[in-house]
Design a protein around this motif. Sequence first.
Motif, PDB file in Angstrom:
ATOM      1  N   ALA A   1     -46.169 -49.113  -2.036  1.00  0.00           N
ATOM      2  CA  ALA A   1     -46.518 -48.541  -0.726  1.00  0.00           C
ATOM      3  C   ALA A   1     -46.480 -47.020  -0.749  1.00  0.00           C
ATOM      4  O   ALA A   1     -47.183 -46.369   0.018  1.00  0.00           O
ATOM      5  CB  ALA A   1     -45.554 -49.072   0.337  1.00  0.00           C
ATOM      6  N   ASN A   2     -45.676 -46.445  -1.641  1.00  0.00           N
ATOM      7  CA  ASN A   2     -45.590 -44.996  -1.765  1.00  0.00           C
ATOM      8  C   ASN A   2     -46.724 -44.531  -2.680  1.00  0.00           C
ATOM      9  O   ASN A   2     -46.758 -44.829  -3.875  1.00  0.00           O
ATOM     10  CB  ASN A   2     -44.217 -44.628  -2.351  1.00  0.00           C
ATOM     11  N   ALA A   3     -47.670 -43.791  -2.125  1.00  0.00           N
ATOM     12  CA  ALA A   3     -48.863 -43.368  -2.867  1.00  0.00           C
ATOM     13  C   ALA A   3     -48.516 -42.517  -4.090  1.00  0.00           C
ATOM     14  O   ALA A   3     -49.174 -42.632  -5.128  1.00  0.00           O
ATOM     15  CB  ALA A   3     -49.796 -42.595  -1.934  1.00  0.00           C
ATOM     16  N   ALA A   4     -47.494 -41.682  -3.977  1.00  0.00           N
ATOM     17  CA  ALA A   4     -47.114 -40.827  -5.113  1.00  0.00           C
ATOM     18  C   ALA A   4     -46.626 -41.668  -6.285  1.00  0.00           C
ATOM     19  O   ALA A   4     -47.002 -41.420  -7.436  1.00  0.00           O
ATOM     20  CB  ALA A   4     -46.039 -39.833  -4.681  1.00  0.00           C
ATOM     21  N   ARG A   5     -45.801 -42.676  -6.000  1.00  0.00           N
ATOM     22  CA  ARG A   5     -45.311 -43.544  -7.079  1.00  0.00           C
ATOM     23  C   ARG A   5     -46.457 -44.344  -7.685  1.00  0.00           C
ATOM     24  O   ARG A   5     -46.515 -44.538  -8.902  1.00  0.00           O
ATOM     25  CB  ARG A   5     -44.223 -44.488  -6.559  1.00  0.00           C
ATOM     26  N   ALA A   6     -47.383 -44.826  -6.856  1.00  0.00           N
ATOM     27  CA  ALA A   6     -48.531 -45.582  -7.357  1.00  0.00           C
ATOM     28  C   ALA A   6     -49.386 -44.703  -8.268  1.00  0.00           C
ATOM     29  O   ALA A   6     -49.876 -45.157  -9.306  1.00  0.00           O
ATOM     30  CB  ALA A   6     -49.364 -46.128  -6.199  1.00  0.00           C
ATOM     31  N   LYS A   7     -49.541 -43.430  -7.905  1.00  0.00           N
ATOM     32  CA  LYS A   7     -50.336 -42.510  -8.717  1.00  0.00           C
ATOM     33  C   LYS A   7     -49.671 -42.259 -10.072  1.00  0.00           C
ATOM     34  O   LYS A   7     -50.340 -42.199 -11.102  1.00  0.00           O
ATOM     35  CB  LYS A   7     -50.542 -41.202  -7.970  1.00  0.00           C
ATOM     36  N   VAL A   8     -48.350 -42.112 -10.079  1.00  0.00           N
ATOM     37  CA  VAL A   8     -47.615 -41.937 -11.336  1.00  0.00           C
ATOM     38  C   VAL A   8     -47.820 -43.167 -12.214  1.00  0.00           C
ATOM     39  O   VAL A   8     -48.067 -43.056 -13.413  1.00  0.00           O
ATOM     40  CB  VAL A   8     -46.110 -41.681 -11.064  1.00  0.00           C
ATOM     41  N   SER A   9     -47.738 -44.349 -11.612  1.00  0.00           N
ATOM     42  CA  SER A   9     -47.951 -45.590 -12.364  1.00  0.00           C
ATOM     43  C   SER A   9     -49.337 -45.614 -12.986  1.00  0.00           C
ATOM     44  O   SER A   9     -49.500 -45.959 -14.157  1.00  0.00           O
ATOM     45  CB  SER A   9     -47.786 -46.808 -11.456  1.00  0.00           C
ATOM     46  N   GLU A  10     -50.342 -45.257 -12.204  1.00  0.00           N
ATOM     47  CA  GLU A  10     -51.717 -45.247 -12.709  1.00  0.00           C
ATOM     48  C   GLU A  10     -51.850 -44.301 -13.893  1.00  0.00           C
ATOM     49  O   GLU A  10     -52.504 -44.621 -14.890  1.00  0.00           O
ATOM     50  CB  GLU A  10     -52.678 -44.853 -11.595  1.00  0.00           C
ATOM     51  N   HIS A  11     -51.235 -43.119 -13.792  1.00  0.00           N
ATOM     52  CA  HIS A  11     -51.300 -42.139 -14.883  1.00  0.00           C
ATOM     53  C   HIS A  11     -50.699 -42.712 -16.168  1.00  0.00           C
ATOM     54  O   HIS A  11     -51.301 -42.616 -17.235  1.00  0.00           O
ATOM     55  CB  HIS A  11     -50.574 -40.852 -14.485  1.00  0.00           C
ATOM     56  N   TYR A  12     -49.510 -43.292 -16.058  1.00  0.00           N
ATOM     57  CA  TYR A  12     -48.867 -43.880 -17.238  1.00  0.00           C
ATOM     58  C   TYR A  12     -49.699 -45.014 -17.815  1.00  0.00           C
ATOM     59  O   TYR A  12     -49.840 -45.141 -19.033  1.00  0.00           O
ATOM     60  CB  TYR A  12     -47.468 -44.391 -16.905  1.00  0.00           C
ATOM     61  N   LEU A  13     -50.259 -45.857 -16.952  1.00  0.00           N
ATOM     62  CA  LEU A  13     -51.021 -47.018 -17.427  1.00  0.00           C
ATOM     63  C   LEU A  13     -52.255 -46.598 -18.216  1.00  0.00           C
ATOM     64  O   LEU A  13     -52.663 -47.279 -19.152  1.00  0.00           O
ATOM     65  CB  LEU A  13     -51.411 -47.916 -16.257  1.00  0.00           C
ATOM     66  N   LYS A  14     -52.864 -45.481 -17.847  1.00  0.00           N
ATOM     67  CA  LYS A  14     -54.048 -45.005 -18.565  1.00  0.00           C
ATOM     68  C   LYS A  14     -53.699 -44.514 -19.968  1.00  0.00           C
ATOM     69  O   LYS A  14     -54.534 -44.536 -20.864  1.00  0.00           O
ATOM     70  CB  LYS A  14     -54.722 -43.874 -17.786  1.00  0.00           C
ATOM     71  N   ASN A  15     -52.472 -44.060 -20.145  1.00  0.00           N
ATOM     72  CA  ASN A  15     -52.082 -43.430 -21.399  1.00  0.00           C
ATOM     73  C   ASN A  15     -51.121 -44.250 -22.257  1.00  0.00           C
ATOM     74  O   ASN A  15     -50.643 -43.763 -23.273  1.00  0.00           O
ATOM     75  CB  ASN A  15     -51.443 -42.061 -21.112  1.00  0.00           C
ATOM     76  N   CYS A  16     -50.837 -45.481 -21.871  1.00  0.00           N
ATOM     77  CA  CYS A  16     -49.848 -46.254 -22.631  1.00  0.00           C
ATOM     78  C   CYS A  16     -50.523 -47.159 -23.664  1.00  0.00           C
ATOM     79  O   CYS A  16     -51.705 -47.454 -23.566  1.00  0.00           O
ATOM     80  CB  CYS A  16     -48.979 -47.084 -21.695  1.00  0.00           C
ATOM     81  N   ASN A  17     -49.748 -47.552 -24.655  1.00  0.00           N
ATOM     82  CA  ASN A  17     -50.257 -48.438 -25.696  1.00  0.00           C
ATOM     83  C   ASN A  17     -50.072 -49.907 -25.342  1.00  0.00           C
ATOM     84  O   ASN A  17     -50.845 -50.753 -25.761  1.00  0.00           O
ATOM     85  CB  ASN A  17     -49.547 -48.158 -27.024  1.00  0.00           C
ATOM     86  N   ASN A  18     -49.004 -50.214 -24.615  1.00  0.00           N
ATOM     87  CA  ASN A  18     -48.703 -51.588 -24.243  1.00  0.00           C
ATOM     88  C   ASN A  18     -48.186 -51.630 -22.821  1.00  0.00           C
ATOM     89  O   ASN A  18     -47.524 -50.695 -22.367  1.00  0.00           O
ATOM     90  CB  ASN A  18     -47.638 -52.197 -25.170  1.00  0.00           C
ATOM     91  N   ILE A  19     -48.483 -52.730 -22.139  1.00  0.00           N
ATOM     92  CA  ILE A  19     -48.015 -52.927 -20.775  1.00  0.00           C
ATOM     93  C   ILE A  19     -47.198 -54.213 -20.760  1.00  0.00           C
ATOM     94  O   ILE A  19     -47.691 -55.269 -21.153  1.00  0.00           O
ATOM     95  CB  ILE A  19     -49.189 -53.043 -19.790  1.00  0.00           C
ATOM     96  N   TRP A  20     -45.969 -54.116 -20.324  1.00  0.00           N
ATOM     97  CA  TRP A  20     -45.111 -55.286 -20.187  1.00  0.00           C
ATOM     98  C   TRP A  20     -44.909 -55.544 -18.704  1.00  0.00           C
ATOM     99  O   TRP A  20     -44.442 -54.674 -17.971  1.00  0.00           O
ATOM    100  CB  TRP A  20     -43.755 -55.056 -20.827  1.00  0.00           C
TER     101      TRP A  20
END
Length: 143
Positions: free
Chosen positions: A14-33
């Motif tokens: 619900a917090n847009a800032a936290r969602a944006k941080v998540s999106e940034h990490y997801l674009k640059n990560c090698n694996n998602i658990w």
Amino acid sequence: TGACLVDLPGVRDANAARAKVSEHYLKNCNNIWIIAPIKRAVDDGTAKQLLGEQFKRRLLMDGQYGNVSFICTQTDDCEATEIMRDHADVAQHVPGRWKTMNDLVSQIADLEGQISDLMQTEDDLKAELKEIRLVVKEKKEEI
């Protein structure tokens, strides 16, 4: 070099800032658990819930879809008595630990009893309130 584990709130936060941080990490990560309670994971619909359509599309576009792993756990759902039984030998080697564990189990039992008593009191008070409201309604109708 090395691994970096990041605990993200998810892209539907619900917090847009936290969602944006998540999106940034997801674009640059090698694996998602994706960590889920085992009780939810037994349902076939869980994966669909955890991976919403928009999220799946983003993973496909970013080339990350094959890098997703589901980790199902139940480590946070345990009974104190089971832990004591399974680790009694270790606890008894550390001075004071076995006594502390027994004291905590006793405190938990006492608190559970108090909760049960309070819930019963709440139910009793709700029933009493219902009766009082009925009497008040009858009195208003008399007036």
